[in-house]
Write a protein that holds these residues in place. Structure first.
Motif, PDB file in Angstrom:
ATOM      1  N   ASP A  58     115.829  -4.294  37.191  1.00 60.08           N
ATOM      2  CA  ASP A  58     114.736  -3.337  37.009  1.00 60.08           C
ATOM      3  C   ASP A  58     113.506  -3.840  37.747  1.00 60.08           C
ATOM      4  OD1 ASP A  58     112.874  -1.494  36.268  1.00 60.08           O
ATOM      5  OD2 ASP A  58     112.871  -2.002  34.125  1.00 60.08           O
ATOM      6  N   VAL A  59     113.259  -3.293  38.930  1.00 64.24           N
ATOM      7  CA  VAL A  59     112.127  -3.721  39.742  1.00 64.24           C
ATOM      8  C   VAL A  59     111.134  -2.579  39.948  1.00 64.24           C
ATOM      9  CG1 VAL A  59     113.418  -5.527  40.918  1.00 64.24           C
ATOM     10  CG2 VAL A  59     113.380  -3.227  41.891  1.00 64.24           C
ATOM     11  N   SER A  60     111.097  -1.642  38.997  1.00 64.86           N
ATOM     12  CA  SER A  60     110.156  -0.535  39.094  1.00 64.86           C
ATOM     13  C   SER A  60     108.745  -1.029  38.785  1.00 64.86           C
ATOM     14  CB  SER A  60     110.542   0.576  38.112  1.00 64.86           C
ATOM     15  OG  SER A  60     110.546   0.083  36.779  1.00 64.86           O
ATOM     16  N   TYR A  61     107.762  -0.423  39.424  1.00 66.68           N
ATOM     17  CA  TYR A  61     106.382  -0.862  39.282  1.00 66.68           C
ATOM     18  C   TYR A  61     105.563   0.172  38.510  1.00 66.68           C
ATOM     19  CZ  TYR A  61     107.221  -4.566  42.631  1.00 66.68           C
ATOM     20  OH  TYR A  61     107.700  -5.689  43.251  1.00 66.68           O
ATOM     21  N   GLU A  62     104.692  -0.318  37.670  1.00 64.72           N
ATOM     22  CA  GLU A  62     103.737   0.531  36.976  1.00 64.72           C
ATOM     23  C   GLU A  62     102.354  -0.093  37.177  1.00 64.72           C
ATOM     24  OE1 GLU A  62     104.815   1.025  32.935  1.00 64.72           O
ATOM     25  OE2 GLU A  62     106.738   1.990  33.361  1.00 64.72           O
ATOM     26  N   GLU A  71     105.584  -1.310  50.224  1.00 68.50           N
ATOM     27  CA  GLU A  71     106.686  -1.138  51.170  1.00 68.50           C
ATOM     28  C   GLU A  71     107.873  -1.980  50.704  1.00 68.50           C
ATOM     29  OE1 GLU A  71     107.639  -2.401  55.819  1.00 68.50           O
ATOM     30  OE2 GLU A  71     105.580  -2.443  55.047  1.00 68.50           O
ATOM     31  N   VAL A  72     109.025  -1.366  50.583  1.00 67.93           N
ATOM     32  CA  VAL A  72     110.251  -2.099  50.258  1.00 67.93           C
ATOM     33  C   VAL A  72     110.730  -2.801  51.520  1.00 67.93           C
ATOM     34  CG1 VAL A  72     112.631  -1.925  49.450  1.00 67.93           C
ATOM     35  CG2 VAL A  72     110.850  -0.488  48.417  1.00 67.93           C
ATOM     36  N   VAL A  73     110.954  -4.109  51.421  1.00 65.44           N
ATOM     37  CA  VAL A  73     111.308  -4.895  52.601  1.00 65.44           C
ATOM     38  C   VAL A  73     112.572  -5.705  52.338  1.00 65.44           C
ATOM     39  CG1 VAL A  73     108.887  -5.060  53.282  1.00 65.44           C
ATOM     40  CG2 VAL A  73     109.899  -6.886  51.898  1.00 65.44           C
ATOM     41  N   ARG A  85     115.702  -9.026  49.114  1.00 63.92           N
ATOM     42  CA  ARG A  85     114.983  -7.768  49.008  1.00 63.92           C
ATOM     43  C   ARG A  85     113.710  -7.946  48.189  1.00 63.92           C
ATOM     44  NH1 ARG A  85     120.498  -6.816  48.871  1.00 63.92           N
ATOM     45  NH2 ARG A  85     121.199  -5.477  50.586  1.00 63.92           N
ATOM     46  N   GLY A  86     112.654  -7.281  48.635  1.00 61.35           N
ATOM     47  CA  GLY A  86     111.386  -7.435  47.956  1.00 61.35           C
ATOM     48  C   GLY A  86     110.448  -6.275  48.213  1.00 61.35           C
ATOM     49  N   TYR A 131      93.820  -9.625  49.699  1.00 60.50           N
ATOM     50  CA  TYR A 131      95.086 -10.335  49.882  1.00 60.50           C
ATOM     51  C   TYR A 131      96.250  -9.350  49.898  1.00 60.50           C
ATOM     52  CZ  TYR A 131      92.896 -14.865  48.762  1.00 60.50           C
ATOM     53  OH  TYR A 131      92.119 -16.001  48.755  1.00 60.50           O
ATOM     54  N   ASN A 132      97.157  -9.498  50.861  1.00 63.08           N
ATOM     55  CA  ASN A 132      98.458  -8.847  50.755  1.00 63.08           C
ATOM     56  C   ASN A 132      99.273  -9.594  49.709  1.00 63.08           C
ATOM     57  OD1 ASN A 132      97.892  -7.284  53.209  1.00 63.08           O
ATOM     58  ND2 ASN A 132      98.273  -9.206  54.297  1.00 63.08           N
TER      59      ASN A 132
END
Length: 326
Positions: A58-62, A71-73, A85-86, A131-132
């Motif tokens: 579960d990598v969903s963001y809130e 961006e999915v990389v 994957r990140g 910051y990124n």
């Protein structure tokens, strides 16, 4: 003839004793083999479960920020074919120019790029500061490839690959800081000791050595006694899975970082990895003028960010602003 009879009886008694001793020795040998078989079987199962823990995918963001782009990389780990994957969050800069400062977030054991809710907090804080943020799943965790968790032994190559990935993006890879949690903190120290491109590292609740961590923590995690299972389990990891846990040693790795900016954070109430681990690591940084440590009182594992959020971000802010991009 009568004088020889006692000798015959004595010889017979001696032979009977020899037979009994042999039978006892054989029984003891069988018992020992059975005990060792059970011990090594249990040790194998312990290590197998440790290295093949189920994933949290579960990598969903809130995120609470308005219009937060991400961006999915993906990129390849070094020294393996695993696809890592990140998520890359670009900095929010009023001028509209891209930022040349990136913080890499490294999660711990049984976690993923969200670090159990800590990554969104870091993103919400640091993105507006210019910051990124790059957060990714380590091998065999989250949505990255891989079949085995190695407690930092091979995960350090995932982090080094993340550094290379940022460098390939150009401006985003000019200045890099790392913040790792738990096993990710240990991994961060290992990778930073081998990378000139990482300018500063924050290690939140690391273990000092993976082999020692297993031997000391086994009674807590499994209920098994440290002796013999802690020792047989580390041996089994090496023999059956080719994972030398004793070689995964952040406290030795930091000896190569006598000028690298290092911040250790470790709560004194940590029951999973005692803060004494960071004490041992910091002992090997005593000659590093850019090393510092904070022991937040009565704080559990990687929970300083939740327990003392104001002080946590003030300390990490100051540290990153001082060393990343300067």
């Amino acid at each position: 003839m009568k004088q020889q009879q006692p000798s015959i009886e004595l010889d017979s008694t001696f032979k009977n004793r020899i037979k009994k001793h042999k039978k006892l020795l054989w029984s003891l040998t069988i018992a020992l083999v059975l005990i060792l078989t059970v011990v090594f079987f249990i040790s194998y199962k312990v290590v197998d479960i440790l290295l093949h823990h189920p994933r949290d995918t579960d990598v969903s963001y809130e995120l609470n920020m308005d219009k937060t782009p991400y961006e999915v990389v993906e990129f390849k780990s070094l020294k393996s074919d695993n696809t890592i994957r990140g998520t890359f969050f670009p900095a929010n800069i009023s001028s509209g120019k891209a930022s040349n400062k990136t913080l890499i977030v490294v999660h711990g054991y049984t976690s993923n790029r969200l670090v159990k809710g800590r990554t969104p907090k870091l993103a919400e804080h640091f993105i507006p500061k210019g910051y990124n943020i790059l957060a990714f799943d380590l091998s065999a965790q989250g949505k990255s490839d891989g079949e085995m968790i190695t407690l930092g032994l091979r995960e350090k190559y995932d982090l080094l690959a993340a550094v290379d990935y940022l460098k390939s993006r150009g401006q985003a890879g000019e200045h890099i800081g790392v913040i790792g949690f738990s096993m990710g903190a240990a991994t961060s120290l290992l990778a930073t000791s081998e990378s000139d491109d990482i300018e500063a590292v924050v290690a939140d609740s690391p273990f000092r050595n993976a082999g020692l961590f297993l031997r000391e923590g086994l009674p807590v995690f499994s209920g098994l006694p440290a002796f013999p299972f802690g020792y047989t389990s580390t041996w089994m990891a090496n023999w059956a899975f080719d994972i030398d846990l004793d070689s995964v040693s952040p406290m030795d790795a930091v000896k190569k970082m006598q000028n690298k900016p290092v911040m250790l954070i470790h709560g004194t109430g940590d029951q999973q990895i005692s803060y004494t681990n960071s004490e041992k690591i910091f002992e090997n940084l005593k000659d590093n003028p850019n090393a510092e440590v904070w022991y937040p009182a009565n704080t559990e594992h990687i929970d300083a960010i939740n327990h003392y959020p104001t002080e946590y971000f003030a300390r990490v802010d100051r540290f990153m602003d001082k060393y990343v991009g300067k």
